[in-house]
Design an enzyme around this catalytic site. Sequence first.
Site, short mmCIF file in Angstrom:
data_model
loop_
_atom_site.label_atom_id
_atom_site.label_comp_id
_atom_site.label_asym_id
_atom_site.label_seq_id
_atom_site.Cartn_x
_atom_site.Cartn_y
_atom_site.Cartn_z
N HIS A 346 0.79 -1.24 0.00
CA HIS A 346 0.00 0.00 0.00
C HIS A 346 0.81 1.27 0.00
CE1 HIS A 346 -4.20 -1.27 0.54
NE2 HIS A 346 -3.66 -2.37 1.03
N LYS A 534 -9.44 13.78 4.06
CA LYS A 534 -8.54 12.62 4.08
C LYS A 534 -7.68 12.77 5.33
CE LYS A 534 -7.00 13.85 -0.07
NZ LYS A 534 -6.86 12.64 -0.84
N ARG A 535 -6.89 11.76 5.65
CA ARG A 535 -5.99 11.92 6.80
C ARG A 535 -5.05 13.10 6.57
NH1 ARG A 535 -5.81 7.92 10.88
NH2 ARG A 535 -4.17 9.24 11.72
N LYS A 540 0.14 14.56 1.63
CA LYS A 540 -1.16 14.85 1.02
C LYS A 540 -1.34 16.36 0.76
CE LYS A 540 -3.58 10.82 3.02
NZ LYS A 540 -4.28 10.14 1.89
N THR A 642 -8.53 6.63 -2.69
CA THR A 642 -9.87 6.13 -3.02
C THR A 642 -10.89 7.24 -2.84
OG1 THR A 642 -10.00 5.25 -0.77
CG2 THR A 642 -9.50 3.68 -2.54
N LYS A 646 -14.52 8.36 -4.94
CA LYS A 646 -15.85 8.67 -4.37
C LYS A 646 -16.33 10.03 -4.86
CE LYS A 646 -14.16 6.35 -0.23
NZ LYS A 646 -13.53 6.65 1.07
C1 LIG Z 1 -12.26 6.98 1.43
C2 LIG Z 1 -11.89 7.36 2.80
C3 LIG Z 1 -10.55 7.62 3.11
C4 LIG Z 1 -9.44 7.58 2.09
O1 LIG Z 1 -9.34 8.86 1.48
P1 LIG Z 1 -8.08 9.26 0.57
O2 LIG Z 1 -8.47 10.58 0.01
O3 LIG Z 1 -7.97 8.22 -0.49
O4 LIG Z 1 -6.90 9.32 1.45
C5 LIG Z 1 -10.24 7.99 4.41
N1 LIG Z 1 -11.19 8.07 5.36
C6 LIG Z 1 -12.48 7.84 5.09
C7 LIG Z 1 -13.50 7.99 6.17
C8 LIG Z 1 -12.89 7.48 3.80
O5 LIG Z 1 -14.17 7.22 3.55
#
Ligand SMILES: *Cc1c(COP(=O)(O)O)cnc(C)c1O
Length: 796
Positions: A346, A534-535, A540, A642, A646
């Site tokens: 990952h 995101k985190r 990032k 991911t 979304k």
């Molecule tokens: C999809 C998702 C992530 C991953 O987000 P990235 O932008 O790909 O880092 C993290 N936390 C939650 C709650 C998510 O639904």
Amino acid sequence: MFTNKETFKKVFCNRLEMLSGKSFSESTSRDHYNTLGSLVREYISSNWIQTNEKYRSSKQKQVYYLSIEFLLGRLLGNNLINLGINQIVEEGLLELGIDIKNIEEAEADAGLGNGGLGRLAACFLDSLASLNLPGHGCGIRYKHGLFDQKIIEGYQVEYPEQWLRHGNVWEIRKSDQAAEISFWGEVESFYHEGKLKFRHVNAEKITAVPYDIPVIGYGTESVNTLQLWNAEPSPFPHNKNILEYKRETEAVSEFLYPDDTHDDGKILRLKQQYFLVSASLQSILRNYKSTHGSLEDLHNGVAIHINDTHPVLAVPELMRILMDEEGMGWYEAWQVTTKTISYTNHTTLSEALEKWPIYIFKPLLPRIFMIVEEINERFCKELWKLYPGDWNRIENMAVIAHGVVKMAHLAIVGSYSVNGVAKLHSEILKKREMKLFYEVYPDKFNNKTNGITHRRWLLKANPQLAALLTETIGNDWIYEPKSLLELKNYRYDPTILERLYDVKISRKEILAKRILAQTGIKVDPYSIFDVQVKRLHEYKRQLLNVLHIMYLYNRMKEDSSFTFHPRTFIFGAKASPGYYYAKKIIKLINSVAEKVNSDKQTSEFLKVIFIENYRVSIAEDIFPAADVSEQISTASKEASGTGNMKFMMNGALTIGTLDGANIEIKDAVGDENIFTFGLKAEEVLHYYQNGGYYSNEYYYHDKRISKVLEQLINGHFPETEGDFEAIYDSLLTQNDQYFVLRDFASYVAAQEQVNDAYQDRSKWLEKSLLNIAHSGYFSSDRTIREYAKHIWKIDS
Ligand SMILES: *Cc1c(COP(=O)(O)O)cnc(C)c1O
């Protein structure tokens, strides 16, 4: 009980009284939730049992997905939709005067994960079940999931999360299927029938008790299982203070580690990993033996997948069981193991590659360590044959070197498949990070681009958009998300585009309401919702986003004729509690928000919102409301992402670097329908290798940058003295390791393109529609079909 509203209402009211011990009028949303949850579980119980029966009797090959995280979120709403009973339930409840939304809100998020990695595991479970594939999750039943975040005076404050406080209607405790896990102690050798054997003695044992959660697919009868292990004291602990023993034991499944990249080397973390692996393997092999008998052909009946290296002890643990308990010799056990286990990588961030010091590993897991040593020795001997005399290479590839066990090396050597999670990431693995291994095992390496379940992230999260899609192109897309491509036929259809606009506005209104309730700030649904959730991580680059906002604000203050389409910048992010720098960035976002939001001169154009405690249930309200998706990581650093998928599926346009799956999104939608900027992965990697980047040059030559950076330290944010010095230093003194300043100008330009593009409404809506149309590829159904066919071989 769900065949029609009348029956449902009757059953619901009866069960409510029985479970809550209250009259209908006294009952609360939580009572309603528990009642509905228990009815759903009862409803699926015979299918669940039959699925297990079928799997047993048909001897169908089973997949077990081992993951230290499962970020499930809430289950009720999703289960109702997947079972096709949501409408009857919703209408029935309404007639009883109950809004199902309130019931759903009573469910705590199962937040047993940090972010993308854990959410991927949850999406995979949904796809496995919905595709009728025999795949199950194996995880840990953490008492406390990821911490709850509160923002107090702009700072992140963490509180322990308590999802189990009111019980969990979905789980079933299976104490008869408990397993014993051994730590510490010594290894003893002895001879049995002339063969040298080993046994683990004087071990401290703890009990692992499984809790099963049903995984219900969409429109299928089969119900798979997520098995989560709980750590409990053994009935007969050996000579130890009983209270201390109990505390130490329960600690193993007490907390999820709140960090998704650093490994802080805690013994407890390694204990958790072995606990998960040993309990899961014991259970998997027990099931397998009860149907197949002997274990020689294990790989024909079982595929074990490890999600990143956290469960990689599955390799030596399977070896241990096969040799020490089943009497196999090394060679045979190795054949079985390396045909059964597959591995997903990952990340290439070096700080995230797990390494365990021998002085921790060996005493805690003495027999497992012995096996890892043997794996290492045999592997190094093989290498010696391939590369005689090349000590350097062998040292670099060894599983154990310089006093540490390298978990990624163990994973590659011990598995038959190694995959990355997006094309770029898989290429970087092969060409750089794992180049030496790729040369030895070219056939092991492959790519499986991540995906997300369109059922949760579109059908459930955005029913307004789902309804429009179904009305326009029929409902095939729910079963076959690639059918979303049919939408392309409507790209110039003004009626459809305007309806798409209305859906977006309605979702922005919902989010605006939530923001108002949480922060007291009114945001304009007609402004552009520009979202980064995101985190919080340096790579990032939330910082790049904030610096851009500071620049926009400065420019408006300097030049009153400078305007743009009103924009609402929305952030959501948790920082690991020990990640000092990340927490300063959260503080900066909140300081900028306070300054900007309270300025009458700019507030018509600019708002900045930090949504606290970002998690799956909130995410379901955020993605549908976004116009712009911020995917701005330093190229080469984000393995896939991911969140980007979304957003796309909900019609947001991406502003992003050519990193991770952004590249594949661009390839799918075409250059006109995405805003890309910044350094490419190759350029970043070239800088890392050869130097040549001097962040100071960008500071001196770009006035926008120097002004913004000075504001970090010159009292521009009065109440924050010294808070942002670390940020200033990292950008200038430490030469900006993530190329924030390098990409600043190009990011500003891309943001100007976003603004310009939004002015042409029908063109923007067309782009939005095309993003939705092409999002089918990024369904985890596609991803899981690829795993099933190429890795697990269960697509028969
Ligand atoms: C999809 C998702 C992530 C991953 O987000 P990235 O932008 O790909 O880092 C993290 N936390 C939650 C709650 C998510 O639904």
